[in-house]
Design a protein around this motif. Structure first.
Motif, PDB file in Angstrom:
ATOM      1  N   GLU A  50      53.933  29.504 -18.210  1.00  0.00           N
ATOM      2  CA  GLU A  50      53.538  28.087 -18.260  1.00  0.00           C
ATOM      3  C   GLU A  50      54.753  27.191 -18.461  1.00  0.00           C
ATOM      4  O   GLU A  50      54.890  26.156 -17.816  1.00  0.00           O
ATOM      5  CB  GLU A  50      52.520  27.871 -19.379  1.00  0.00           C
ATOM      6  N   MET A  51      55.643  27.610 -19.346  1.00  0.00           N
ATOM      7  CA  MET A  51      56.847  26.828 -19.569  1.00  0.00           C
ATOM      8  C   MET A  51      57.720  26.807 -18.318  1.00  0.00           C
ATOM      9  O   MET A  51      58.272  25.773 -17.946  1.00  0.00           O
ATOM     10  CB  MET A  51      57.657  27.383 -20.737  1.00  0.00           C
ATOM     11  N   ALA A  52      57.824  27.957 -17.661  1.00  0.00           N
ATOM     12  CA  ALA A  52      58.611  28.046 -16.433  1.00  0.00           C
ATOM     13  C   ALA A  52      58.080  27.080 -15.380  1.00  0.00           C
ATOM     14  O   ALA A  52      58.855  26.369 -14.738  1.00  0.00           O
ATOM     15  CB  ALA A  52      58.596  29.476 -15.899  1.00  0.00           C
ATOM     16  N   GLU A  53      56.770  27.039 -15.223  1.00  0.00           N
ATOM     17  CA  GLU A  53      56.178  26.136 -14.236  1.00  0.00           C
ATOM     18  C   GLU A  53      56.492  24.687 -14.565  1.00  0.00           C
ATOM     19  O   GLU A  53      56.868  23.901 -13.687  1.00  0.00           O
ATOM     20  CB  GLU A  53      54.664  26.343 -14.182  1.00  0.00           C
ATOM     21  N   ARG A  54      56.396  24.320 -15.837  1.00  0.00           N
ATOM     22  CA  ARG A  54      56.704  22.950 -16.257  1.00  0.00           C
ATOM     23  C   ARG A  54      58.163  22.582 -15.986  1.00  0.00           C
ATOM     24  O   ARG A  54      58.468  21.439 -15.675  1.00  0.00           O
ATOM     25  CB  ARG A  54      56.462  22.786 -17.758  1.00  0.00           C
ATOM     26  N   ALA A  55      59.057  23.573 -16.138  1.00  0.00           N
ATOM     27  CA  ALA A  55      60.495  23.317 -15.997  1.00  0.00           C
ATOM     28  C   ALA A  55      61.005  23.543 -14.581  1.00  0.00           C
ATOM     29  O   ALA A  55      62.180  23.322 -14.304  1.00  0.00           O
ATOM     30  CB  ALA A  55      61.269  24.209 -16.967  1.00  0.00           C
ATOM     31  N   PRO A  60      60.995  34.982 -15.198  1.00  0.00           N
ATOM     32  CA  PRO A  60      62.132  35.802 -15.632  1.00  0.00           C
ATOM     33  C   PRO A  60      63.326  34.969 -16.127  1.00  0.00           C
ATOM     34  O   PRO A  60      64.057  35.409 -17.011  1.00  0.00           O
ATOM     35  CB  PRO A  60      62.492  36.609 -14.381  1.00  0.00           C
ATOM     36  N   ALA A  61      63.506  33.775 -15.581  1.00  0.00           N
ATOM     37  CA  ALA A  61      64.595  32.906 -16.044  1.00  0.00           C
ATOM     38  C   ALA A  61      64.340  32.458 -17.478  1.00  0.00           C
ATOM     39  O   ALA A  61      65.265  32.385 -18.294  1.00  0.00           O
ATOM     40  CB  ALA A  61      64.747  31.698 -15.127  1.00  0.00           C
ATOM     41  N   VAL A  62      63.085  32.175 -17.802  1.00  0.00           N
ATOM     42  CA  VAL A  62      62.728  31.801 -19.173  1.00  0.00           C
ATOM     43  C   VAL A  62      62.934  32.995 -20.095  1.00  0.00           C
ATOM     44  O   VAL A  62      63.471  32.858 -21.202  1.00  0.00           O
ATOM     45  CB  VAL A  62      61.272  31.280 -19.252  1.00  0.00           C
ATOM     46  N   ALA A  63      62.537  34.181 -19.654  1.00  0.00           N
ATOM     47  CA  ALA A  63      62.729  35.387 -20.467  1.00  0.00           C
ATOM     48  C   ALA A  63      64.204  35.620 -20.753  1.00  0.00           C
ATOM     49  O   ALA A  63      64.584  35.937 -21.890  1.00  0.00           O
ATOM     50  CB  ALA A  63      62.116  36.596 -19.766  1.00  0.00           C
ATOM     51  N   ARG A  64      65.062  35.457 -19.740  1.00  0.00           N
ATOM     52  CA  ARG A  64      66.513  35.633 -19.941  1.00  0.00           C
ATOM     53  C   ARG A  64      67.049  34.585 -20.918  1.00  0.00           C
ATOM     54  O   ARG A  64      67.861  34.890 -21.792  1.00  0.00           O
ATOM     55  CB  ARG A  64      67.265  35.547 -18.613  1.00  0.00           C
ATOM     56  N   LEU A  65      66.586  33.353 -20.768  1.00  0.00           N
ATOM     57  CA  LEU A  65      67.009  32.278 -21.661  1.00  0.00           C
ATOM     58  C   LEU A  65      66.616  32.597 -23.101  1.00  0.00           C
ATOM     59  O   LEU A  65      67.422  32.476 -24.019  1.00  0.00           O
ATOM     60  CB  LEU A  65      66.393  30.949 -21.213  1.00  0.00           C
ATOM     61  N   GLU A  66      65.372  33.034 -23.302  1.00  0.00           N
ATOM     62  CA  GLU A  66      64.891  33.334 -24.649  1.00  0.00           C
ATOM     63  C   GLU A  66      65.523  34.592 -25.231  1.00  0.00           C
ATOM     64  O   GLU A  66      65.537  34.770 -26.446  1.00  0.00           O
ATOM     65  CB  GLU A  66      63.369  33.458 -24.660  1.00  0.00           C
ATOM     66  N   ALA A  67      66.041  35.451 -24.394  1.00  0.00           N
ATOM     67  CA  ALA A  67      66.709  36.663 -24.870  1.00  0.00           C
ATOM     68  C   ALA A  67      68.197  36.420 -25.134  1.00  0.00           C
ATOM     69  O   ALA A  67      68.894  37.309 -25.595  1.00  0.00           O
ATOM     70  CB  ALA A  67      66.538  37.787 -23.847  1.00  0.00           C
ATOM     71  N   GLY A  68      68.678  35.230 -24.816  1.00  0.00           N
ATOM     72  CA  GLY A  68      70.091  34.929 -25.002  1.00  0.00           C
ATOM     73  C   GLY A  68      70.959  35.563 -23.942  1.00  0.00           C
ATOM     74  O   GLY A  68      72.164  35.693 -24.123  1.00  0.00           O
TER      75      GLY A  68
END
Length: 99
Positions: A50-55, A60-68
């Protein structure tokens, strides 16, 4: 020798290598960003998708971002902030106050 002393000596040796401080600071920054993004996303009750769609990103890009696992650009952070109903604020903190 205790494990604590062994770790302290190992850390001191690694940090004495050229460029180690810069690498450490970059990792610390990525971690701080990832924690802030994940915490805010969870506060809003959003999934990564949901966050990915908003942004305008892929999950997977959100997952990479949240994993540092990535150092985001300022424009990307602005998109993420907007997706999280927020505003990106950049500030400089004296090293004596930094954690």
């Amino acid at each position: 020798m205790s494990n604590s002393n062994a770790w302290s000596e190992t850390r001191a040796e690694v940090m004495s290598r050229p460029g180690a401080g810069a690498v450490y600071e970059a990792a610390r920054t990525r971690f701080a960003i990832s924690e802030a993004v994940r915490r805010r996303r969870e506060e809003l009750g959003l999934t990564q998708a949901e966050m990915a769609e908003r942004a305008g990103l892929k999950q997977p890009a959100v997952a990479r971002l949240e994993a540092g696992g990535t150092m985001p650009t300022i424009p990307m952070l602005e998109r993420v902030a907007e997706a999280l109903d927020g505003r990106l604020i950049v500030q400089f903190q004296p090293l004596s106050e930094a954690g």
